[in-house]
Design an enzyme around this catalytic site. Structure first.
Site, short mmCIF file in Angstrom:
data_model
loop_
_atom_site.label_atom_id
_atom_site.label_comp_id
_atom_site.label_asym_id
_atom_site.label_seq_id
_atom_site.Cartn_x
_atom_site.Cartn_y
_atom_site.Cartn_z
CB SER A 86 -1.86 -11.14 3.96
OG SER A 86 -0.52 -11.50 3.81
CG ASP A 91 2.93 -9.60 3.36
OD1 ASP A 91 3.73 -9.35 4.28
OD2 ASP A 91 2.13 -10.55 3.41
CG ASP A 121 0.11 -9.77 7.19
OD1 ASP A 121 0.83 -9.89 6.17
OD2 ASP A 121 -0.45 -10.75 7.74
CG ASP A 131 2.46 -12.90 6.87
OD1 ASP A 131 2.62 -12.24 5.81
OD2 ASP A 131 1.51 -13.69 7.03
#
Length: 463
Positions: free
Chosen positions: A102, A240, A242, A244
């Site tokens: 992340s 960010d 990833d 999400d």
């Protein structure tokens, strides 16, 4: 050995803590736990990753674990975490695996596992997987029963069609700068926003495996602010590593965080009759200003512990339609089983166009109390948080703040740090109290470093 799973999967320094051997064992254990029920036939797991350098190594290890346990690996390549969650359901897979840390630095990596339908696992299922990891590989199949590797050629297009449904009107005339953090959304986010009609200026969208989250994305908004002002854009969106998460800045470069985004979306959904039970789900980290804004329009706020998994659990338990975190994890179950930064960005821009309003005007529905968040890296989170000196500092702070503010001290679920959050009626009071408590935390054990606030401002506090 402590619990393997944290609040958002398994994370650690790639190749040291998160080793290929451990990841192989995790893949095999997940296969044995999640792919042993249902009707006879081949078992399938979706596997995706973000672009950090260690992802290729760990992808190979996960695939080895899956296939050695008799599960076919459906490889979707570099895509956001919410894409893997969505595709797990879209492909009717038994489960999904995302390789990502992340917003963490590139040296880290992680494993997130989604169950059927792309839902995050509960604690009991994670414990079962851990037991299988420590219990050894079990009986391995042979011959035709060994899993195969399949490349999903249509994965990206499927995901983009899915997120496109989040924008119910065209975004023509809107200019947006999107900071992709050199991460998993470097291709998908600009494409999704352009497809919706927006004029898109993409920055930090050239991943090389090393530069993910490096002074960019949702953890460092400096370059986004500069680009929004330079291009005279209507807004900026930051994801960010990833994707999400989604944070925003308005046309003036001012931050619109997850709390403000939730207020904007809650008001839109309330107006449309889509805010289930007139309720918003958020965490204890949300600013008191959010609670006041929602109370003023009759919206109920339900609070959970920190972590989008707890928000998701509450959303599912109450059949609610909107929840999220101040950090930018925003969840709308009607549009996905987990937080999706691209969908959040599309919904935010849709509201701007629907109301012919600037982002600053929409965000003004919430007046945030001054809040200071200091992250203190420590060697032992549990020991540091329970230290008498720290507890005394917290008690003193509570007396000083009275009923005009609050203090929250909590260990991070994904990193070796303790987060000190203080809200007060006056900014100087919040800074003073937070700095004093953070100094007490930093004095425990082997302090490493301290910065403020969740890297959003990029301003280090020297204690």
């Amino acid at each position: 050995m402590g619990r393997l799973f944290g609040t958002d999967g398994v994370r650690g320094v790639a190749n040291r803590e998160l080793t290929p051997e451990l990841v192989l064992a995790l893949g095999a254990a997940a296969a044995r736990c999640l792919a042993n029920s249902g009707e006879p036939g081949r078992r399938v797991a979706v596997i995706g990753r973000d672009p950090r350098a260690s992802g290729e190594m760990l992808e190979a290890a996960v695939i080895a674990g899956l296939t050695s346990a008799g599960v076919d690996a459906l490889r979707v390549g570099v895509l956001p975490t919410p894409a893997v969650a969505y595709l797990t359901g879209a492909y009717d897979a038994d489960f999904g695996v995302m390789i990502s840390a992340s917003h963490n630095p590139m040296v880290d990596n992680g494993i997130k596992i989604f169950g059927p339908g792309g839902h995050k696992l509960d604690d009991d299922t994670e414990d079962q997987i851990e037991d299988l990891v420590t219990g050894g590989p079990g009986l391995r199949p042979a011959g035709v029963a060994i899993g195969r590797v399949i490349d999903a050629e249509d994965a990206t297009e499927r995901y983009l069609r899915h997120v496109g449904k989040a924008s119910t009107i065209r975004l023509d005339g809107l200019t947006v700068v999107v900071d992709c953090a050199h991460g998993a959304a470097s291709s998908a986010a600009p494409r999704a926003y352009r497809a919706a009609g927006a004029r898109v200026i993409a920055i930090n969208a050239d991943p090389n495996g090393i530069n993910i989250n490096d002074r960019c994305g949702s953890t460092d908004l400096g370059s986004l602010r500069s680009a929004v002002l330079a291009h005279r854009a209507d807004l900026g969106l930051a994801h960010d590593g990833d994707a999400d998460r989604c944070l925003a800045v308005d046309a003036n470069g001012d931050l619109v965080d997850g709390d403000a985004i939730m207020v904007v979306l809650a008001l839109a959904m309330q107006e449309a009759g889509e805010l289930s039970s007139n309720t918003l789900v958020t965490t204890v980290m949300s600013n008191l200003g959010l609670h006041l804004a929602m109370r003023s329009v009759g919206v109920i706020v339900r609070t959970t512990d920190v972590g989008d998994r707890y928000v998701l659990e509450e959303l599912r338990a109450g059949d609610f339609s909107l929840g999220g975190e101040q950090s930018g994890h925003i969840v709308m179950p009607a549009l996905g089983s987990t937080g999706d930064g691209i969908i959040t960005g599309l919904r935010l821009m849709t509201r701007m166009v629907q109301t012919s309003s600037s982002l600053a005007a929409l965000a003004s529905a919430m007046r945030a109390l001054p809040q200071v968040l200091i992250n203190v890296e420590v060697a032992d989170k549990t020991t540091a948080a329970a230290a008498p000196l720290v507890q005394t500092a917290v008690e003193t702070a509570e007396v000083e703040l009275g009923n005009t503010g609050r203090i929250l001290l909590r260990p991070s679920g994904t990193e070796p740090m303790i987060r000190v959050m203080v809200e007060a009626a006056e900014e100087d009071v919040a800074h003073r109290v937070a700095t004093r408590v953070a100094a007490a935390v930093s004095a425990q054990g082997s302090p490493l470093r301290c910065w403020n606030p969740d890297a959003i401002s990029g301003v280090e506090l020297r204690l």
